[in-house]
Design an enzyme around this catalytic site. Structure first.
Site, PDB file in Angstrom:
ATOM      1  N   PHE A   1       0.836  -1.214   0.000  1.00 10.96           N
ATOM      2  CA  PHE A   1       0.000   0.000   0.000  1.00 10.96           C
ATOM      3  C   PHE A   1       0.872   1.266   0.000  1.00 10.96           C
ATOM      4  CE2 PHE A   1      -2.166   2.784   3.370  1.00 10.96           C
ATOM      5  CZ  PHE A   1      -2.731   3.634   2.432  1.00 10.96           C
TER       6      PHE A   1
ATOM      7  N   ASP B   1       9.783  -6.773  -3.627  1.00 11.37           N
ATOM      8  CA  ASP B   1       8.636  -7.235  -2.834  1.00 11.37           C
ATOM      9  C   ASP B   1       8.525  -8.752  -3.008  1.00 11.37           C
ATOM     10  OD1 ASP B   1       5.826  -5.385  -1.936  1.00 11.37           O
ATOM     11  OD2 ASP B   1       5.867  -7.562  -1.747  1.00 11.37           O
TER      12      ASP B   1
ATOM     13  N   GLY C   1       1.878  -7.627  -0.518  1.00  5.95           N
ATOM     14  CA  GLY C   1       1.898  -6.679  -1.642  1.00  5.95           C
ATOM     15  C   GLY C   1       1.222  -7.300  -2.861  1.00  5.95           C
TER      16      GLY C   1
ATOM     17  N   LYS D   1      24.847   0.160   3.619  1.00  6.60           N
ATOM     18  CA  LYS D   1      26.255   0.353   4.004  1.00  6.60           C
ATOM     19  C   LYS D   1      27.159   0.151   2.787  1.00  6.60           C
ATOM     20  CE  LYS D   1      29.745  -1.848   6.905  1.00  6.60           C
ATOM     21  NZ  LYS D   1      30.164  -3.120   6.337  1.00  6.60           N
TER      22      LYS D   1
ATOM     23  N   TYR E   1       4.758  -7.745  15.743  1.00  3.79           N
ATOM     24  CA  TYR E   1       4.937  -6.526  14.936  1.00  3.79           C
ATOM     25  C   TYR E   1       5.669  -5.457  15.743  1.00  3.79           C
ATOM     26  CZ  TYR E   1       3.639  -2.679  11.781  1.00  3.79           C
ATOM     27  OH  TYR E   1       3.654  -1.611  10.914  1.00  3.79           O
TER      28      TYR E   1
ATOM     29  N   LYS F   1       9.501  -4.110  14.998  1.00  5.03           N
ATOM     30  CA  LYS F   1       9.795  -2.721  14.611  1.00  5.03           C
ATOM     31  C   LYS F   1      10.706  -2.051  15.641  1.00  5.03           C
ATOM     32  CE  LYS F   1       7.467  -2.230  10.708  1.00  5.03           C
ATOM     33  NZ  LYS F   1       8.146  -1.917   9.437  1.00  5.03           N
TER      34      LYS F   1
ATOM     35  N   ARG G   1      -8.012  -4.126   8.439  1.00  6.00           N
ATOM     36  CA  ARG G   1      -7.947  -2.849   9.162  1.00  6.00           C
ATOM     37  C   ARG G   1      -9.319  -2.193   9.174  1.00  6.00           C
ATOM     38  NH1 ARG G   1      -1.951  -0.755   7.587  1.00  6.00           N
ATOM     39  NH2 ARG G   1      -2.365  -1.782   5.626  1.00  6.00           N
TER      40      ARG G   1
HETATM   41  N1  UDP Z   1     -11.641  -2.124  14.488  1.00  5.79           N
HETATM   42  C1  UDP Z   1     -13.026  -2.122  14.511  1.00  5.79           C
HETATM   43  N2  UDP Z   1     -13.686  -2.837  13.547  1.00  5.79           N
HETATM   44  C2  UDP Z   1     -13.067  -3.551  12.566  1.00  5.79           C
HETATM   45  C3  UDP Z   1     -11.649  -3.517  12.540  1.00  5.79           C
HETATM   46  C4  UDP Z   1     -10.975  -2.798  13.520  1.00  5.79           C
HETATM   47  O1  UDP Z   1     -13.655  -1.509  15.378  1.00  5.79           O
HETATM   48  O2  UDP Z   1     -13.764  -4.182  11.730  1.00  5.79           O
HETATM   49  C5  UDP Z   1     -10.924  -1.330  15.511  1.00  5.79           C
HETATM   50  C6  UDP Z   1      -9.721  -2.000  16.167  1.00  5.79           C
HETATM   51  O3  UDP Z   1     -10.123  -2.795  17.270  1.00  5.79           O
HETATM   52  C7  UDP Z   1      -8.900  -0.797  16.579  1.00  5.79           C
HETATM   53  C8  UDP Z   1      -9.187   0.234  15.493  1.00  5.79           C
HETATM   54  O4  UDP Z   1     -10.388  -0.177  14.877  1.00  5.79           O
HETATM   55  O5  UDP Z   1      -9.333  -0.288  17.810  1.00  5.79           O
HETATM   56  C9  UDP Z   1      -8.095   0.343  14.445  1.00  5.79           C
HETATM   57  O6  UDP Z   1      -7.789  -0.958  14.029  1.00  5.79           O
HETATM   58  P1  UDP Z   1      -6.847  -1.306  12.811  1.00  5.79           P
HETATM   59  O7  UDP Z   1      -6.864  -2.792  12.679  1.00  5.79           O
HETATM   60  O8  UDP Z   1      -7.236  -0.513  11.621  1.00  5.79           O
HETATM   61  O9  UDP Z   1      -5.384  -0.806  13.197  1.00  5.79           O
HETATM   62  P2  UDP Z   1      -4.578  -0.498  14.540  1.00  5.79           P
HETATM   63  O10 UDP Z   1      -4.666   0.962  14.714  1.00  5.79           O
HETATM   64  O11 UDP Z   1      -5.217  -1.231  15.703  1.00  5.79           O
HETATM   65  O12 UDP Z   1      -3.228  -0.990  14.251  1.00  5.79           O
END
Ligand code: UDP
Length: 312
Positions: free
Chosen positions: A11, A31, A36, A105, A145, A149, A186
Site C-alpha cells: 500500500f 517485494d 503486496g 552500508k 509486529y 519494529k 484494518r
Molecule cells: N476495528 C473495529 N472494527 C473492525 C476492525 C478494527 O472496530 O472491523 C478497531 C480495532 O479494534 C482498533 C481500530 O479499529 O481499535 C483500528 O484498528 P486497525 O486494525 O485498523 O489498526 P490499529 O490501529 O489497531 O493498528
C-alpha cells in the site's frame, strides 16, 4: 537518484515508488508479494527507470550500480496480516532490516526505516512524542509486529552509530487511501467493504478507542522530506486529527446516502491500544511538514477506489 523501495508493491510502498518516479528518479521495487500486489504497481511496470524484483528481503539482496536511497518498507502491517504471519513479520523486521542496512552500508545510501506508532504500544503518554519509550506487551499477540519494529529501530541506530550509515526512521501512524486491500482487516477497509456490500459495520469493543488517520499522499510527502533531510532520530508522521472508532464508523456510514444498516459491536482484540494520536511538532519544525488532506475528502477518494475494485 536511484531509489530502492522494499515492500514497494504494498500500500504505502507503491505510493512511494510512484512519487519518486513522478519526481524523475529511477526506482527498483522489491517485494515478495506476501501482502503486496502486482496490481499496485501495474501502471509503473514498463515505464523507463522502473524495475520490479520479486525477492524476500530476509535473503541478502544484491544490486548493481549506485543506490542513493533505500526505503525499507517491507512488512505485513495490518493486525490481521501480522497475526496471520507472525514469524515472517519478526523475520522481516530483524533479518530483512539487517539485509537492507547491509546494502545501504555497501552502497553508501541514505536509508529510511518504516517504523510505526505501534512502538508506543498502548501509550501512557498522549499525544505521543518521539521521546516516549512506549508501553508494549512483549509477549502479547501484537508483539510480533511491535517488537520487530522496535528491534528494527535499534539495529538502524546501531548501524548509524557504529558504522556511520546515513539512516532515518519514520514512525508511521494510521494511514489510509487507495491500494489498501479491502480484506486486510484494518478498520477502514473493513467498514468501507461493509458499507459497499450493504452489511452492518463491525465496531470492536465499545468504540471509544481513538485513532488519527492520515491520507497516504500526506504521508508520502512527509517521508520524502525526511529522506531528503539529514535527520537520524525517529520522526512521527501522521495526522493529529483524532476521533473515536465509533465516530469514524458513523462518518464512513454517512458517505453513502442510501446506506441504512447499523453498527454491531464485537469483542475488542487483546492489547488493542486505547488512544493514539501523533505529536507532530518535530516534523513541523525540522521538515516543514503538515498534513493537508481533510478526512472527508480522503475518505471519498478511498471509497471511490474500493468501488472501482468491486466493479461498482
Ligand atoms: N476495528 C473495529 N472494527 C473492525 C476492525 C478494527 O472496530 O472491523 C478497531 C480495532 O479494534 C482498533 C481500530 O479499529 O481499535 C483500528 O484498528 P486497525 O486494525 O485498523 O489498526 P490499529 O490501529 O489497531 O493498528
Amino acid at each position: 537518484m536511484r531509489v530502492i523501495v522494499t515492500g514497494g508493491a504494498g500500500f504505502i510502498g507503491s505510493h512511494l515508488c510512484e512519487a519518486y518516479m513522478t519526481a524523475g528518479h529511477e526506482c527498483i521495487c522489491v517485494d515478495n508479494l506476501i501482502t503486496g500486489r502486482l496490481s499496485n504497481i501495474a501502471h509503473l511496470i514498463g515505464q523507463p527507470g522502473f524495475s520490479f524484483r520479486q525477492h524476500n528481503i530476509c535473503d541478502p539482496l544484491f544490486v548493481d550500480g549506485v543506490i542513493d536511497l533505500i526505503l525499507h518498507f517491507s512488512s505485513p502491517a495490518s493486525p490481521s496480516d501480522y497475526l496471520a504471519h507472525p514469524i515472517a513479520t519478526l523475520k522481516v523486521g530483524s533479518l530483512g532490516t539487517y539485509n537492507a542496512l547491509g546494502l545501504a552500508k555497501s552502497k553508501n545510501s541514505r536509508f529510511i526505516l518504516a517504523s510505526t506508532s505501534e512502538v508506543y504500544g498502548d501509550p501512557d503518554v498522549h499525544p505521543q512524542t518521539e521521546d516516549y519509550w512506549g508501553n508494549v506487551n512483549p509477549v502479547g499477540p501484537r508483539s510480533c509486529y511491535d517488537e520487530a519494529k522496535r528491534f528494527a529501530e535499534a539495529i538502524t541506530m546501531a548501524y548509524h552509530r557504529s558504522l556511520d550509515v546515513n539512516t532515518g526512521i519514520v514512525r508511521i501512524f494510521n494511514t489510509y487511501g487507495p491500494r489498501m486491500r479491502l480484506n486486510d482487516g484494518r478498520v477502514l477497509p473493513a467498514l468501507m467493504g461493509q458499507v459497499l456490500r450493504n452489511e452492518p459495520m463491525t465496531v470492536f469493543g465499545d468504540g471509544s478507542q481513538t485513532r488519527s488517520f492520515c491520507y497516504v499522499t500526506d504521508l508520502v510527502d512527509g517521508i520524502m522530506r525526511l529522506a531528503a533531510s539529514e535527520e537520524h532520530f525517529p520522526v512521527n508522521i501522521g495526522n493529529p486529527s483524532e476521533l473515536t472508532i465509533l465516530e469514524f464508523a458513523k462518518e464512513i456510514g454517512s458517505l453513502e446516502l442510501d446506506y441504512k444498516q447499523g453498527i454491531i459491536m464485537q469483542p475488542l482484540p487483546e492489547d488493542d491500544p486505547k488512544r493514539r494520536r501523533p505529536d507532530i511538532t518535530l516534523a513541523r519544525t525540522i521538515l516543514g511538514w503538515e498534513p493537508k488532506v481533510v478526512r472527508r475528502e480522503g475518505l471519498r477518494q478511498t471509497l471511490d477506489y474500493f468501488k472501482s475494485e468491486l466493479g461498482l
